[in-house]
Design an enzyme around this catalytic site. Sequence first.
Site, PDB file in Angstrom:
ATOM      1  N   GLU A  94       0.829  -1.202   0.000  1.00 26.67           N
ATOM      2  CA  GLU A  94       0.000   0.000   0.000  1.00 26.67           C
ATOM      3  C   GLU A  94       0.865   1.254   0.000  1.00 26.67           C
ATOM      4  OE1 GLU A  94      -2.050  -2.873   2.947  1.00 26.67           O
ATOM      5  OE2 GLU A  94      -0.092  -2.615   1.978  1.00 26.67           O
TER       6      GLU A  94
ATOM      7  N   CYS B 191      -1.970  -2.704   7.463  1.00 29.80           N
ATOM      8  CA  CYS B 191      -1.456  -2.555   8.822  1.00 29.80           C
ATOM      9  C   CYS B 191      -1.729  -1.135   9.320  1.00 29.80           C
ATOM     10  CB  CYS B 191       0.036  -2.857   8.861  1.00 29.80           C
ATOM     11  SG  CYS B 191       1.057  -1.609   8.040  1.00 29.80           S
TER      12      CYS B 191
END
Length: 241
Positions: free
Chosen positions: A168, A197
């Site tokens: 990401e 996360c």
Amino acid sequence: MYRNIDRSTDVLSFPLISYPAGKTARDCPEKLAQVFDDEVHGAMIGDIVISMDHVFQQAEEFGHTAEREAAYLLVHGICHLMGYDHIEDAERKRMRMMEESVLCAAGVQRDHDVSDEKLLQLAREAMKNSYSPYSHFPVGAAILSVNGKIYTGCNIENASYGLTRCAEQVAVCKAVSEGERRFSVIAIAANRTAWPCGACRQILNEFAPDIRVLVTWDDHVEEANLRDLLPYGFGPSDLQV
């Protein structure tokens, strides 16, 4: 006359290089060297002829702009000059994948609206480039900007674990480095459950606190809004005086 077919077509490619069966330009640097032109500092790989009548006709048929149709036909022709073809199913699949990759990199989408499945598929493709020798947990991501451009990324691990970068983060950094600041959807693909996360949620929150998050593993797909994944998130607005 060239194809011995009694009808017009949208694009013709005339390659200057004859590639071995199953090979493309990336496999044949020596052939590219043979047609390298010092004056333009590039390899002259052939000619492309595009029918503008077909550009306008097909743009209307498919419901997108003439610019988008012309871009696709140009990429299609270039792929032929690079040794790709679409006669056999396997060849067609490989060529279509390359076309999509080039169009995506150029910020030109085949559809006016990018579907969730398209974004998920690009995330799955990005996952294949993962460098994850330590965790064996490959992850790919594809983020869609509000301008319709897609940027992909994969996780890149490091022997010094703290320097590892999530997929990401890589996708967001690529997009921001190209001038993007607003995003609507991000798709994340892995070989098991892969919600972003905490660090990735914070990075996404910096630019798109309302972004939709899609995750996929195996044949499973789930969706959530970043505000649900990061309640009471701290962002740029909290620093305004």
